[in-house]
Design a protein around this motif. Structure first.
Motif, PDB file in Angstrom:
ATOM      1  N   THR A 135     -15.940  -3.463  -8.525  1.00 35.31           N
ATOM      2  CA  THR A 135     -15.608  -4.932  -7.602  1.00 35.31           C
ATOM      3  C   THR A 135     -14.339  -5.588  -7.802  1.00 35.31           C
ATOM      4  N   GLY A 136     -13.524  -5.888  -6.758  1.00 36.10           N
ATOM      5  CA  GLY A 136     -12.349  -6.388  -6.670  1.00 36.10           C
ATOM      6  C   GLY A 136     -12.695  -8.189  -6.603  1.00 36.10           C
ATOM      7  N   MET A 137     -11.916  -8.849  -7.264  1.00 39.94           N
ATOM      8  CA  MET A 137     -12.176 -10.314  -7.209  1.00 39.94           C
ATOM      9  C   MET A 137     -10.799 -10.937  -7.045  1.00 39.94           C
ATOM     10  N   ALA A 138     -10.570 -11.833  -6.150  1.00 36.54           N
ATOM     11  CA  ALA A 138      -9.247 -12.546  -5.973  1.00 36.54           C
ATOM     12  C   ALA A 138      -9.487 -13.865  -6.501  1.00 36.54           C
ATOM     13  N   ASP A 139      -8.431 -14.334  -7.212  1.00 37.52           N
ATOM     14  CA  ASP A 139      -8.429 -15.590  -7.867  1.00 37.52           C
ATOM     15  C   ASP A 139      -7.453 -16.336  -7.266  1.00 37.52           C
ATOM     16  N   ASP A 140      -7.673 -17.734  -6.767  1.00 36.93           N
ATOM     17  CA  ASP A 140      -6.807 -18.444  -6.035  1.00 36.93           C
ATOM     18  C   ASP A 140      -6.298 -19.467  -6.954  1.00 36.93           C
ATOM     19  N   ALA A 141      -6.696 -19.502  -8.091  1.00 37.02           N
ATOM     20  CA  ALA A 141      -5.895 -20.902  -8.870  1.00 37.02           C
ATOM     21  C   ALA A 141      -4.912 -20.829  -8.938  1.00 37.02           C
ATOM     22  N   GLN A 142      -3.995 -19.819  -8.960  1.00 39.78           N
ATOM     23  CA  GLN A 142      -2.445 -19.660  -8.854  1.00 39.78           C
ATOM     24  C   GLN A 142      -1.992 -19.219  -7.594  1.00 39.78           C
ATOM     25  N   GLY A 143      -2.731 -19.206  -6.756  1.00 35.63           N
ATOM     26  CA  GLY A 143      -2.534 -18.839  -5.322  1.00 35.63           C
ATOM     27  C   GLY A 143      -2.138 -17.493  -5.077  1.00 35.63           C
ATOM     28  N   GLU A 144      -2.930 -16.734  -5.799  1.00 37.91           N
ATOM     29  CA  GLU A 144      -2.868 -15.002  -5.929  1.00 37.91           C
ATOM     30  C   GLU A 144      -3.797 -14.396  -4.845  1.00 37.91           C
ATOM     31  N   THR A 145      -4.625 -14.929  -4.440  1.00 38.68           N
ATOM     32  CA  THR A 145      -5.627 -14.089  -3.586  1.00 38.68           C
ATOM     33  C   THR A 145      -4.869 -12.978  -2.936  1.00 38.68           C
ATOM     34  N   GLU A 146      -3.964 -13.237  -2.201  1.00 40.87           N
ATOM     35  CA  GLU A 146      -3.227 -11.964  -1.392  1.00 40.87           C
ATOM     36  C   GLU A 146      -3.004 -11.060  -1.987  1.00 40.87           C
ATOM     37  N   GLU A 147      -2.161 -11.349  -3.227  1.00 41.24           N
ATOM     38  CA  GLU A 147      -1.944  -9.996  -4.263  1.00 41.24           C
ATOM     39  C   GLU A 147      -3.097  -9.429  -4.691  1.00 41.24           C
ATOM     40  N   HIS A 148      -4.148  -9.927  -5.138  1.00 44.17           N
ATOM     41  CA  HIS A 148      -5.182  -9.596  -5.905  1.00 44.17           C
ATOM     42  C   HIS A 148      -5.776  -8.692  -4.502  1.00 44.17           C
ATOM     43  N   TYR A 149      -5.972  -8.978  -3.377  1.00 42.94           N
ATOM     44  CA  TYR A 149      -6.432  -8.328  -2.415  1.00 42.94           C
ATOM     45  C   TYR A 149      -5.780  -6.974  -1.975  1.00 42.94           C
ATOM     46  N   LEU A 150      -4.429  -6.931  -2.125  1.00 42.66           N
ATOM     47  CA  LEU A 150      -3.553  -5.790  -1.825  1.00 42.66           C
ATOM     48  C   LEU A 150      -3.686  -4.678  -3.100  1.00 42.66           C
ATOM     49  N   GLU A 151      -3.827  -5.426  -4.216  1.00 38.31           N
ATOM     50  CA  GLU A 151      -4.139  -4.550  -5.471  1.00 38.31           C
ATOM     51  C   GLU A 151      -5.459  -3.659  -5.078  1.00 38.31           C
ATOM     52  N   TRP A 152      -6.533  -4.214  -4.840  1.00 41.17           N
ATOM     53  CA  TRP A 152      -7.846  -3.777  -4.656  1.00 41.17           C
ATOM     54  C   TRP A 152      -7.712  -2.837  -3.598  1.00 41.17           C
ATOM     55  N   LYS A 153      -7.057  -3.252  -2.449  1.00 45.71           N
ATOM     56  CA  LYS A 153      -6.957  -2.441  -1.159  1.00 45.71           C
ATOM     57  C   LYS A 153      -6.392  -1.038  -1.710  1.00 45.71           C
ATOM     58  N   GLU A 154      -5.401  -1.002  -2.203  1.00 50.01           N
ATOM     59  CA  GLU A 154      -4.762   0.157  -2.820  1.00 50.01           C
ATOM     60  C   GLU A 154      -5.651   0.905  -3.520  1.00 50.01           C
ATOM     61  N   GLN A 155      -6.576   0.303  -4.180  1.00 50.27           N
ATOM     62  CA  GLN A 155      -7.763   1.205  -4.888  1.00 50.27           C
ATOM     63  C   GLN A 155      -8.717   1.635  -4.088  1.00 50.27           C
ATOM     64  N   VAL A 156      -9.078   1.129  -2.942  1.00 47.76           N
ATOM     65  CA  VAL A 156      -9.751   1.528  -1.783  1.00 47.76           C
ATOM     66  C   VAL A 156      -9.176   2.683  -1.326  1.00 47.76           C
ATOM     67  N   PHE A 157      -8.054   2.571  -0.936  1.00 49.66           N
ATOM     68  CA  PHE A 157      -7.367   3.782  -0.192  1.00 49.66           C
ATOM     69  C   PHE A 157      -7.202   5.063  -1.126  1.00 49.66           C
ATOM     70  N   GLY A 158      -7.059   4.764  -2.531  1.00 45.72           N
ATOM     71  CA  GLY A 158      -7.188   5.926  -3.620  1.00 45.72           C
ATOM     72  C   GLY A 158      -8.428   6.483  -3.565  1.00 45.72           C
ATOM     73  N   VAL A 159      -9.706   5.806  -3.408  1.00 48.36           N
ATOM     74  CA  VAL A 159     -10.908   6.274  -3.338  1.00 48.36           C
ATOM     75  C   VAL A 159     -11.021   7.084  -1.798  1.00 48.36           C
ATOM     76  N   PHE A 160     -10.223   6.658  -1.002  1.00 49.18           N
ATOM     77  CA  PHE A 160     -10.404   7.556   0.192  1.00 49.18           C
ATOM     78  C   PHE A 160      -9.686   9.033   0.249  1.00 49.18           C
ATOM     79  N   ARG A 161      -8.584   8.882  -0.578  1.00 49.15           N
ATOM     80  CA  ARG A 161      -7.775   9.967  -0.849  1.00 49.15           C
ATOM     81  C   ARG A 161      -8.333  11.053  -1.915  1.00 49.15           C
ATOM     82  N   THR A 162      -9.121  10.543  -3.030  1.00 53.79           N
ATOM     83  CA  THR A 162      -9.365  11.382  -4.072  1.00 53.79           C
ATOM     84  C   THR A 162     -10.864  11.837  -4.046  1.00 53.79           C
ATOM     85  N   GLN A 163     -11.715  10.817  -3.703  1.00 53.32           N
ATOM     86  CA  GLN A 163     -12.906  10.972  -3.836  1.00 53.32           C
ATOM     87  C   GLN A 163     -13.389  11.400  -2.579  1.00 53.32           C
ATOM     88  N   LEU A 164     -13.227  10.843  -1.445  1.00 54.02           N
ATOM     89  CA  LEU A 164     -13.585  11.137  -0.147  1.00 54.02           C
ATOM     90  C   LEU A 164     -13.025  12.365   0.708  1.00 54.02           C
TER      91      LEU A 164
END
Length: 707
Positions: free
Chosen positions: A211-240
């Motif tokens: 599970t991906g979790m964004a933390d906005d305490a330091q305004g990093e929600t967007e970066e955490h989303y992008l990092e998780w999104k790349e992991q999602v795309f990795g699942v699409f490429r490798t597992q699926l």
């Protein structure tokens, strides 16, 4: 009908008698009477049937412009997936719109990169139990924010409740991924997505990714989303086994000029009233144009910082009401300079007043702004033109770059480190970014308008705790707001808060006609079609659970920092009124923190007057973090100093406990108070949790906090 049919034999006898004894004229007359009677009896059954589509004459055509189809949609998500041929569904739950925007972006990019058909849906649009029917060949993503005391957003309430209550439904066929949005300054960080995932797993669902979790305490929600999104795309490429391709922009909206439209046909910028939606949010009033009857500066020294006290009049709208503790939602306006900046680089300055229509090109994509409208209304009122630009958006702009220099800059800034370094000393919104990359007028004329509408967030209201009592001032509401204005160290760049700077400009115009904004910002203060002329703003009331106890004799403890004083000013006003009419008022404690006693001690004179009225019933304690002399003190320190009285009232007096201010302050106060309670009561951490949960369950422990 019973009477009519019972009389039929009698009529038959009459006709028989007349046929034997009456003339032709009498028989003809009676035949006409009988025919008329029969016609009346069978009206609406054999003839003059009501048209089942009659209501279509009264539908508003603009309601059909948000989506292609007006047909009734199924509430079964498995059926919807089969109908549309979708490969994946994203269930979003969003309180402020961030989770919804991210889900829509992810859906679109999955289509562009992998050719997947993805449904991005409001979770409340479908029966929660039907997720069990999603076949194993499909995927599900759950994206939800957490707010308040670990609460789910409105659109996740049904799903959240169903997952927690069901135990006899297997989700063994469900393959899923999940992403949560939260803030670690809050005690219940990302609580909603954690519980959703735990229940999905308990019911047999198969997670494909941590599970991906964004933390906005330091305004990093967007970066955490992008990092998780790349992991999602990795699942699409490798597992699926999906094949990835370079993304090419494919519009989901059509935006076109239509000069045949008259001004009366257009939406000129008045906020869209969402009370007509199918899922009406009963906690919101309609949006009104409300007169501002007074505004003043609250800071004693306001050379570099401002705090506004504004009084808004409800008298024109008898149906508009509020209760002490509610919020006022203010609809901001984008500054003139930023709207013109974006229009200039797009080459659309001369077209800003031309009517445009926005239509959806996809069945499941809704137009989020009122249409038809104009570019001026769209960028001034309906979209957040000043919103920050994400790395993802910068990367998507590369394909439209008009020069190699612009392309190189955007490509570099789409990298994580370069983007972070750039933001340390630069304020960028879309107009500023385009201007920085290629600043000539019309340089970005090839960027589709649909792209602009899709990437800019929809304008959202900003909420402020009402700082007046509905008992004392039932037909007006006051709000208290510090003007947000972040300045980058060592530069002249500043990030002006959207809503508070708009209100500052409005305050300045009311105090002194023609007085400029301190930082030169200008706004169309007259509003769309002069709907705000004479000093008005668009606003609505949002109900809150942050309320005084029913009995004024009940003890209360209030902890506030900065503008967190706002609802407590209202609480004290109300209790003062109760006391003035002879009601018994219980012990009242206010611990208030600010920077400096001589600069930003809000409502200092009023609090002194209230203290004089209440006498020993009111304990007023202050904490100054930047005093002229002595050590800095925060409200959590004052909680420890007054712990004997605070803890006694909480445990023996069942006092109501309130915190209002920043989430980090609320966390520190809660931690210190918890330690003091455990020490005095001999409680374990588990016993403290049981006590706190009980207090919250009975609304005796409430927080109104922000990130």
């Amino acid at each position: 009908m019973t009477t009519a049919f019972a009389s039929t034999p009698v009529l038959n006898n009459v006709f028989t008698h007349l046929s034997k004894n009456a003339g032709f004229e009498d028989i003809a007359a009676m035949a006409l009477v009988g025919a008329a009677s029969a016609a009346y009896m069978f009206k609406g059954t054999l003839w003059d049937k009501p048209d089942p589509y009659h209501y279509k004459w009264f539908e508003r055509p603009q309601e059909l412009m948000g989506a292609r189809a007006g047909a009734q949609q199924t509430r079964n998500i498995a059926e919807k997936i089969e109908e549309t041929g979708a490969d994946m569904v994203i269930f979003w739950g969003s309180q402020s719109g961030t989770a919804e925007r991210m889900s829509n972006r992810l859906a679109k990019e999955c289509q562009q990169r992998f050719g997947l058909k993805v449904l991005s849906v409001d979770a409340s649009d479908y029966e929660s139990s039907t997720i069990a029917q999603i076949p194993r060949t499909k995927l599900a993503i759950f994206c939800a924010s957490t707010f308040g005391e670990g609460d789910p957003p409105d659109s996740y309430q049904d799903l959240y409740s169903w997952l927690q209550s069901t135990s006899d439904r297997s989700l063994a066929e469900l393959r899923y991924m999940a992403f949560g949005l939260g803030n670690s300054n809050y005690k219940h960080y990302n609580e909603v997505i954690k519980i959703v995932v735990n229940r999905l797993d308990a019911l047999g669902a198969e997670p494909l990714l941590a599970t991906g979790m964004a933390d906005d305490a330091q305004g990093e929600t967007e970066e955490h989303y992008l990092e998780w999104k790349e992991q999602v795309f990795g699942v699409f490429r490798t597992q699926l086994g999906y094949t990835e391709r370079d993304p090419i922009y494919e519009p989901s909206l059509k935006v076109f000029e239509d000069e045949s439209l008259e001004p009366i046909d257009l939406n000129h910028g008045v906020p869209a009233d969402k009370t007509s939606d199918r899922k009406t949010n009963t906690s919101m009033s309609a949006v009104y144009s409300l007169p501002v009857k007074g505004a003043r500066e609250l800071f004693q020294v306001s050379e570099h910082r401002n705090c506004i006290h504004m009084k808004v009049d409800f008298s024109e709208h008898p149906e508009l009401k509020y209760k002490t503790g509610d919020h006022l939602g203010v609809w901001p306006i984008n500054p003139d300079a930023e709207v013109s900046r974006l229009l200039r680089v797009l080459g659309l300055i001369s077209r800003r007043q031309i009517p445009i229509t926005i239509l959806s090109l996809e069945e499941d994509v809704k137009v989020k702004v009122p249409t038809p409208t104009t570019l001026d209304a769209l960028l001034s009122h309906y979209l957040e033109t000043c919103a920050p630009v994400s790395r993802e958006t910068i990367a998507s702009l590369v394909q439209f770059a008009p020069t190699s220099t612009a392309k190189d800059l955007l490509t570099r800034l789409s990298g994580k480190e370069a983007y972070a370094d750039f933001l340390r000393s630069n304020y960028i919104n879309l107009g500023r970014l385009l201007e920085r990359a290629a600043g000539d007028e019309g340089a970005w004329k090839d960027v589709p308008l649909s792209f602009i509408v899709e990437i800019l967030p929809v304008m959202q209201p900003r909420y402020y705790s009402i700082s007046s009592s509905s008992v004392v001032q039932p037909r007006s509401a006051a709000l208290t707001a510090v003007v947000s204005d972040t300045v980058f160290p060592g530069t002249n760049e500043r990030i002006p808060g959207l809503s508070t700077n708009y209100m500052l400009a409005l305050k300045e115009s009311l105090e002194d006609k023609g007085k400029p904004h301190p930082h030169g910002l200008t706004y169309p203060l007259e509003g769309p079609q002069e709907s705000l002329s004479g000093g008005r703003l668009h606003a609505h009331v949002r109900k809150s659970t942050f309320k005084l106890p029913a009995l004024a004799s009940h003890p209360i403890i209030m902890i506030a920092a900065g503008t967190g004083i706002a609802p407590f000013r209202a609480f004290l006003q109300e209790r003062a009124r109760m006391q003035s009419i002879g009601r018994e008022v219980g012990p009242t404690i206010l611990l208030f923190g600010c920077r400096n006693e001589n600069q930003d001690y809000l409502y200092r004179e009023e609090l002194a007057e209230l203290k004089a009225q209440f006498g020993d019933l009111l304990t007023l304690v202050t904490a100054f973090s930047r005093p002229d002399s002595g050590e800095k003190t925060y409200v959590q320190h004052r909680v420890v100093e007054h712990a004997d009285e605070v803890c006694r009232l909480l445990t023996d007096g069942n006092a109501n406990f309130y915190i209002c201010g920043s989430a980090s302050m609320a966390r520190d106060v809660s931690n210190e108070l918890g330690r003091e309670l455990c020490q005095r009561q001999g409680w374990s951490d588990e016993q403290l949790k049981e006590f706190a949960d009980k207090q919250k369950r009975f609304k005796r422990w409430q927080q109104d906090v922000w990130g």
